[in-house]
Design a protein around this motif. Structure first.
Motif, PDB file in Angstrom:
ATOM      1  N   VAL A 244      -4.173   0.910  -9.383  1.00 15.24           N
ATOM      2  CA  VAL A 244      -3.258   0.292  -8.426  1.00 15.24           C
ATOM      3  C   VAL A 244      -1.963   1.081  -8.303  1.00 15.24           C
ATOM      4  CG1 VAL A 244      -2.177  -1.253 -10.124  1.00 15.24           C
ATOM      5  CG2 VAL A 244      -2.274  -1.938  -7.725  1.00 15.24           C
ATOM      6  N   ALA A 245      -1.534   1.757  -9.392  1.00 13.30           N
ATOM      7  CA  ALA A 245      -0.288   2.513  -9.342  1.00 13.30           C
ATOM      8  C   ALA A 245      -0.382   3.712  -8.405  1.00 13.30           C
ATOM      9  CB  ALA A 245       0.107   2.980 -10.748  1.00 13.30           C
TER      10      ALA A 245
ATOM     11  N   PRO B 268       1.265   3.323   0.594  1.00 11.59           N
ATOM     12  CA  PRO B 268       1.225   2.706   1.920  1.00 11.59           C
ATOM     13  C   PRO B 268       0.412   3.549   2.899  1.00 11.59           C
ATOM     14  CG  PRO B 268       3.448   2.630   1.019  1.00 11.59           C
ATOM     15  CD  PRO B 268       2.636   3.471   0.084  1.00 11.59           C
ATOM     16  N   GLY B 269      -0.377   2.873   3.722  1.00 13.22           N
ATOM     17  CA  GLY B 269      -1.210   3.544   4.704  1.00 13.22           C
ATOM     18  C   GLY B 269      -2.642   3.739   4.262  1.00 13.22           C
TER      19      GLY B 269
ATOM     20  N   VAL C  51      -2.022  -4.740  -3.537  1.00 13.40           N
ATOM     21  CA  VAL C  51      -0.654  -4.471  -3.087  1.00 13.40           C
ATOM     22  C   VAL C  51      -0.443  -5.219  -1.780  1.00 13.40           C
ATOM     23  CG1 VAL C  51      -0.535  -2.184  -4.183  1.00 13.40           C
ATOM     24  CG2 VAL C  51      -1.364  -2.391  -1.819  1.00 13.40           C
ATOM     25  N   ASP C  52       0.798  -5.350  -1.351  1.00 19.02           N
ATOM     26  CA  ASP C  52       1.053  -5.958  -0.049  1.00 19.02           C
ATOM     27  C   ASP C  52       0.304  -5.158   1.012  1.00 19.02           C
ATOM     28  OD1 ASP C  52       2.658  -7.671  -1.387  1.00 19.02           O
ATOM     29  OD2 ASP C  52       4.557  -6.896  -0.625  1.00 19.02           O
TER      30      ASP C  52
ATOM     31  N   SER D 212       2.715  -1.386   1.174  1.00 18.60           N
ATOM     32  CA  SER D 212       3.726  -1.038   0.175  1.00 18.60           C
ATOM     33  C   SER D 212       3.028  -0.560  -1.090  1.00 18.60           C
ATOM     34  CB  SER D 212       4.623  -2.244  -0.144  1.00 18.60           C
ATOM     35  OG  SER D 212       3.896  -3.225  -0.866  1.00 18.60           O
ATOM     36  N   ALA D 213       3.768   0.124  -1.939  1.00 17.42           N
ATOM     37  CA  ALA D 213       3.246   0.534  -3.239  1.00 17.42           C
ATOM     38  C   ALA D 213       3.275  -0.657  -4.191  1.00 17.42           C
ATOM     39  CB  ALA D 213       4.074   1.691  -3.801  1.00 17.42           C
ATOM     40  N   ALA D 214       2.558  -0.544  -5.312  1.00 20.91           N
ATOM     41  CA  ALA D 214       2.459  -1.665  -6.249  1.00 20.91           C
ATOM     42  C   ALA D 214       3.816  -2.082  -6.771  1.00 20.91           C
ATOM     43  CB  ALA D 214       1.532  -1.279  -7.406  1.00 20.91           C
ATOM     44  N   ARG D 215       4.690  -1.123  -7.046  1.00 23.32           N
ATOM     45  CA  ARG D 215       5.991  -1.464  -7.629  1.00 23.32           C
ATOM     46  C   ARG D 215       6.917  -2.144  -6.623  1.00 23.32           C
ATOM     47  NH1 ARG D 215       5.993   4.188  -7.277  1.00 23.32           N
ATOM     48  NH2 ARG D 215       7.466   5.048  -5.759  1.00 23.32           N
TER      49      ARG D 215
END
Length: 758
Positions: free
Chosen positions: A262-263, A267-268, A281-282, A329-332
């Motif tokens: 997941v890290a 995005p995309g 992720v979102d 978005s990215a996981a963080r």
């Protein structure tokens, strides 16, 4: 109380973080700034917090450094560019650091070590105490000496094994030229053992092996409870982190799938989300239709539909069919990571009470060392008895441990954050808990805050069934809120009148739906568009109006309004009954705002701009009022940030959630009085804990200096003071199971209105 020690060996101790690693792990936070989260296992007290924050804040480019004692993490805000040498700076003051992983799991090594040390100290102290009772009962000198030697043989390995929790921490501090709360503890225990061993070797009548090991035992009891308490507060954070997927199947441009952690999802990227998997992720739905379990986000227990174009938040569970989604978005930076950070931020606030307790704890070591030394000199000058002078000085070192003072504030804040989390309320700033207890006014936004933001059809029974059915059949082709309300009001998808079959259905954003049937053009949408002219029918007192037309002629009109949030009336009534001034400020039109305000019995302001809301909050502050702002939209963000305290629903815009101090996840508006009740109770318990800690030291120090306290009694009383503070903080949690299901009653605290827990 400490759980780990600075200077300890960790798996990452030999690895220094590079600038590239820190840059990759950091995230932008706006205004050209970035934030980096580091795990620092050696953090254990208020002195550690002050040392770390001072060292990091002095680095060029660092705007802020905040330590979270419970999670042993530090959040650093710094300007874009080359990252400052965080790891090297921390190593220079005695702390190893590595990049924080919000989802890290595993066994609790610190708790296991504490339990083993506690078991050894307990076993040794019980056996030594049995021997001491025999000595106190009048044993002959030979028997007494034998029992002293046996006690020494039991105490030495117990001191070495169980005492390392304190010795390691004290040595790590002294090695870096500073002190912490474990330094005087280590000195006191070591001196008590050394004096007892000296007496045993020379056949003296007194030995304090029982005091030294019992002190360790009682200290370890308090320290273990402290650790467990902090872990209880972290259970919620760990539970949220575990909801995050470990990875996902990413679809490449050539259609092949690759499973990525997941890290590494950016995005995309296109992701294939199978039924039964959590959204990593979102994201946004590209293809497919399914149902989602969104209870984590909204508290809604019923499955929610997911269709193409719909936004998904990390942590929601896909229930029925596979979906193809694209990461946004990215996981963080996901919603789930934001909730984890909000929960951890509950303990990072630098509140007035915590600043007082931290300063007092930092002053402790030099002050108490000086007090013990002066006590020794005084008794030497008064009696010339070195044995007695050393014994009394040791008792002073032991009895004055400020563990109770150090625990007074954080224990209450931990319990308050846990209590609020159980009620579906996230705390973004621990200091806000203190501010929330001071508010005397509440300002509500309307749409999305007092109301659900989901429109409903007004008076559907008065509509002609054929027209309603026709409108619902056309509305079924749209996801617009008004369309969904029409479908719900018709009792299903609806069936148009016999002989009417829609074709060439299209939706014009901002206007409405149109379709052809039997050579006629049907439109459902904005009145002026539906009628094919610039004429806008009178909307009257209603929130909005939708027109159904055929060939430009009106067939029916439909008026919509919004529904109150569940328990809104009860929440408003409870706030008003508690003596708080409650009002509505909204950017909506005057009539719907006036009607809602009249129903709730509140003063109101309509068509208020974001600047107007901010000006209203600032004017109230100038009058000496302390306002709680509750809002959800972009237009509420300035007022949320300026208010004395602020709350937002989880459905709020991102900027609104970021500006608020508290975020409530469930639909019920009772979250507002519940948060107020917990804040008032927490404020009372903090004051009580500080009073207990100060009163204990004010009584114990003179008695110990005057020589009326033995090292054994000092060990017992000091530990009991810490347990008393922890027990008092636990009172906040004893109501958690029942919760607040009704309006809290009014209670006066220090002359101000407050909401009491029952």
């Amino acid at each position: 109380m400490s759980c780990c020690a600075p200077g300890a060996d960790y798996a990452t101790a030999d690895h220094r973080l590079t600038a590239d690693e820190i840059l990759l792990a950091s995230r932008p936070v706006g205004g050209g700034a970035r934030q980096t989260d580091l795990s620092v296992p050696g953090i254990h007290c208020g002195g550690c917090i002050a040392t770390i924050e001072k060292a990091l804040s002095a680095l060029p480019g660092v705007e802020r450094a905040r330590v979270n004692l419970s999670t042993k993490r530090v959040s650093i805000r710094w300007r874009d560019g080359t990252p400052p040498p965080f790891a090297e700076t921390l190593a220079g003051v005695g702390y190893e650091a590595h990049l924080a992983d919000f989802a890290e799991t595993g066994t609790d090594a610190a708790l296991s070590e504490l339990i083993r040390a506690l078991a050894v100290a307990g076993f040794a102290s019980m056996n030594i105490m049995l021997l001491s009772v025999s000595v106190w009962s009048g044993a002959e000198p030979a028997t007494r000496d034998l029992f002293h030697w046996i006690s020494a043989l039991i105490a030495l390995p117990a001191l070495a094994y169980s005492g390392r929790v304190f010795f390691r921490s004290a040595w790590g501090a002294l090695r870096k030229g500073r002190t912490n709360m474990d330094v005087p503890i280590s000195i006191g225990v070591s001196l008590a053992f050394a004096l007892s061993l000296y007496e045993t070797v020379h056949g003296g009548p007194h030995a304090y092996f029982d005091a030294a090991i019992s002190l360790l035992f009682f200290l370890l009891i308090g320290r273990t409870l402290d650790h467990v308490m902090r872990e209880r507060a972290r259970v919620a954070v760990k539970g949220l982190a575990r909801l995050a997927a470990r990875g996902a199947l990413v679809i490449g441009a050539d259609g092949t799938g690759t499973y990525l952690p997941v890290a590494e999802i950016e995005p995309g990227m296109t992701i294939l989300l199978a039924a039964g998997e959590r959204v990593p992720v979102d994201a946004r739905v590209l293809e497919g239709a399914s149902e989602l379990d969104c209870s984590l986000v909204s508290g809604e227990g019923l499955p929610q539909p997911a269709v193409a174009g719909q936004a998904l938040q990390a942590g929601t569970l896909n229930l029925t069919r596979p979906l193809q989604i694209t990461a946004t978005s990215a996981a963080r930076d996901s919603f789930l990571a934001e909730m984890v950070r909000m929960m951890e931020a509950a303990e990072e606030g630098r509140s007035l009470y915590r600043r007082i307790a931290d300063r007092a704890a930092r002053l402790y070591a030099p002050v108490i060392h000086l007090t013990a030394f002066l006590t020794f000199l005084g008794w030497m000058l008064a009696t010339g008895d070195a044995h007695r002078a050393i014994t009394i000085a040791i008792a002073v070192l032991i009895v004055t441990c400020p563990c109770a003072l150090g625990l007074a504030v954080p224990m209450v804040q931990i319990m308050a954050a846990r209590r609020l989390f159980e009620k579906g309320i996230m705390v973004r700033d621990g200091a806000a808990m203190e501010r929330l207890a001071e508010i005397d006014s509440v300002v509500f936004d309307k749409t999305g805050t007092l109301t659900q933001g989901n429109p409903r059809l007004l008076d559907p029974a008065a509509k002609e069934p054929a027209a309603l059915s026709l409108a619902a059949a056309l509305a079924a082709h749209s996801r617009h809120p008004y369309s969904r309300a029409l479908v719900v009001a018709s009792g299903g998808l609806g069936r148009p009148a016999a002989g009417i079959v829609f074709s060439e259905i299209s939706e014009l954003p901002g206007a409405g739906l149109e379709a052809k049937a039997g050579g006629s053009l049907y439109r459902l949408g904005r009145p002026e568009w539906a009628l094919g002219s610039d004429v806008v029918p009178e909307a009257g007192a209603n929130e909005a109006r939708v027109m159904l037309s055929r060939d430009g002629k009106a067939l029916a009109s439909f008026d919509f309004d919004d529904r109150l949030r569940p328990d809104a009336r009860e929440a408003i009534a409870g706030l008003s009954a508690a003596g708080l001034k409650v009002e509505i400020l909204s950017g909506d039109r005057e009539e719907p705002v006036r009607r809602l305000a009249a129903a709730l019995g509140l003063p109101h302001g309509a068509r208020v701009s974001p600047g107007g809301k901010l000006a209203h909050i600032e004017a109230a502050a100038a009058e000496g009022r302390k306002v709680l702002m509750v809002g959800d939209g972009l237009n509420d963000a300035p007022a949320l940030a300026r208010a004395h305290a602020s709350m937002a629903p989880a459905t709020a815009a991102d900027i609104g959630r970021n500006a608020a101090d508290f975020v409530f996840l469930r639909e019920s508006l009772l979250a507002v009085p519940q948060a107020l009740a917990v804040a008032h109770e927490a404020s009372k318990l903090v004051r009580q804990n500080l009073f207990l800690a100060v009163a204990y030291n004010a009584i114990a120090i003179p008695i110990a200096v005057l020589g009326y306290v033995t090292p054994l009694i000092a060990a017992v009383t000091m530990s009991l003071s810490s347990l008393l503070v922890i027990g008092n903080a636990l009172r906040l949690g004893r109501h958690a199971a029942g919760g607040l299901t009704s309006v809290p009653p009014v209670e006066k605290v220090a002359g101000a209105p407050a909401l009491a827990l029952r």
